[in-house]
Scaffold this active site. Structure first.
Site, PDB file in Angstrom:
ATOM      1  N   ASP A 100      -9.203 -43.153  36.129  1.00  6.66           N
ATOM      2  CA  ASP A 100      -9.237 -42.190  37.245  1.00  6.66           C
ATOM      3  C   ASP A 100     -10.639 -42.344  37.934  1.00  6.66           C
ATOM      4  OD1 ASP A 100      -8.545 -40.298  39.106  1.00  6.66           O
ATOM      5  OD2 ASP A 100      -8.652 -38.601  37.953  1.00  6.66           O
TER       6      ASP A 100
ATOM      7  N   LYS B 251     -25.029 -23.777  27.050  1.00 12.49           N
ATOM      8  CA  LYS B 251     -23.896 -23.667  27.835  1.00 12.49           C
ATOM      9  C   LYS B 251     -23.031 -24.769  27.655  1.00 12.49           C
ATOM     10  CE  LYS B 251     -22.648 -23.044  32.897  1.00 12.49           C
ATOM     11  NZ  LYS B 251     -23.136 -23.099  34.395  1.00 12.49           N
TER      12      LYS B 251
ATOM     13  N   GLY C 172      -6.196 -28.082  36.677  1.00  5.32           N
ATOM     14  CA  GLY C 172      -5.553 -29.286  37.099  1.00  5.32           C
ATOM     15  C   GLY C 172      -4.165 -29.339  36.458  1.00  5.32           C
ATOM     16  N   ALA C 173      -3.548 -30.613  36.675  1.00  2.00           N
ATOM     17  CA  ALA C 173      -2.062 -30.568  36.128  1.00  2.00           C
ATOM     18  C   ALA C 173      -2.141 -30.764  34.688  1.00  2.00           C
ATOM     19  CB  ALA C 173      -1.572 -31.879  36.758  1.00  2.00           C
ATOM     20  N   GLU C 174      -3.172 -31.476  34.123  1.00  2.00           N
ATOM     21  CA  GLU C 174      -3.273 -31.611  32.507  1.00  2.00           C
ATOM     22  C   GLU C 174      -4.165 -30.668  31.685  1.00  2.00           C
ATOM     23  OE1 GLU C 174      -1.331 -34.069  31.243  1.00  2.00           O
ATOM     24  OE2 GLU C 174      -0.645 -34.444  33.146  1.00  2.00           O
ATOM     25  N   ALA C 175      -5.145 -30.231  32.339  1.00  2.00           N
ATOM     26  CA  ALA C 175      -5.987 -29.331  31.731  1.00  2.00           C
ATOM     27  C   ALA C 175      -6.719 -28.195  32.592  1.00  2.00           C
ATOM     28  CB  ALA C 175      -7.149 -30.212  31.149  1.00  2.00           C
TER      29      ALA C 175
ATOM     30  N   ILE D 262     -13.180 -22.575  35.473  1.00  2.91           N
ATOM     31  CA  ILE D 262     -14.148 -23.180  36.716  1.00  2.91           C
ATOM     32  C   ILE D 262     -13.121 -24.147  37.498  1.00  2.91           C
ATOM     33  CG2 ILE D 262     -16.355 -22.803  35.925  1.00  2.91           C
ATOM     34  CD1 ILE D 262     -16.314 -25.499  34.972  1.00  2.91           C
TER      35      ILE D 262
END
Length: 220
Positions: free
Chosen positions: A121, A23, A9-12, A6
């Site tokens: 963040d 869920k 990103g750059a890290e995960a 879904i």
């Protein structure tokens, strides 16, 4: 687990999956090819465990965060929060709901800083609104309120330093300026008002924040 991706990103990479009939959100930290494999594996494991600790500490500080059900090497399997990202909905909310959201943000950040947690963040993309409804026996009608979940502590750390807390707030201000400029003044003033009311060291943090803002203006 092989759930549906879904977000990437750059890290995960984030995936929706199921665990024991419920869920869940699965966060897998991405391998970095520029690092030695052994070092990369160690770094990803350390950061995964660190994020788990911060999520747990934040919950104990009365901040809504996803529960972690399982940790596997560089993977977190967490509660899937059904709600709306603040970034997506804040600009469309009526005034009374906007101010309630500002209050929840100020309270959450104050509790994090009181507990020595730096998020790293603080953007409205990392805040999820979950509506809670309760039946009022006295009034005979249903009333609703929100829970504000803070997510993604991947850049977070433990720190009591005033500078770190001020930088956390500065990042939040920049996020509001970028995504919610129309309501920047009202949102920032009310968030700070709530932050000051809920954090005993807020005066020191806000003085340092002023210095950070001046440094940024000078550099700009």
């Amino acid at each position: 687990m092989t759930g549906k991706i879904i977000a990437r990103g750059a890290e995960a990479v984030l995936s929706a999956d199921s665990l024991e009939g419920r869920k869940v959100l699965v966060k897998d930290r991405i391998k970095k090819g520029y690092r030695l494999p052994e070092l990369d594996s160690r770094i990803r494991k350390i950061r995964t465990r660190g994020e788990h600790r911060l999520l747990d500490r934040a919950r104990r500080a009365m901040v809504f965060t996803p529960r972690v059900f399982r940790i596997e090497e560089s993977r977190l399997i967490m509660e899937f929060i059904e709600g709306e990202r603040v970034k997506d909905v804040l600009n469309t909310k009526p005034k009374n709901e906007r101010f309630r959201i500002y209050e929840l943000i100020g309270e959450a950040v104050a509790r994090l800083h009181s507990a020595g947690i730096i998020h790293g963040d603080l953007t409205t993309s990392n805040m999820i609104l979950k509506r809670q409804s309760t039946d009022s026996a006295d009034s005979g009608f249903q009333t609703s309120d929100y829970e504000l979940y803070i997510i993604d502590f991947g850049l977070g750390k433990s720190s009591q330093r005033i500078e770190d807390q001020a930088v956390d707030l500065f990042l939040l201000y920049e996020a509001l300026k970028s995504a919610h400029f129309k309501y920047l003044n009202e949102s920032w003033q009310y968030i700070l008002k709530t932050y000051k009311r809920n954090y005993s060291n807020s005066a020191q943090v806000l003085r340092r924040l002023e210095k950070i803002e001046k440094r940024r203006r000078y550099k700009g």
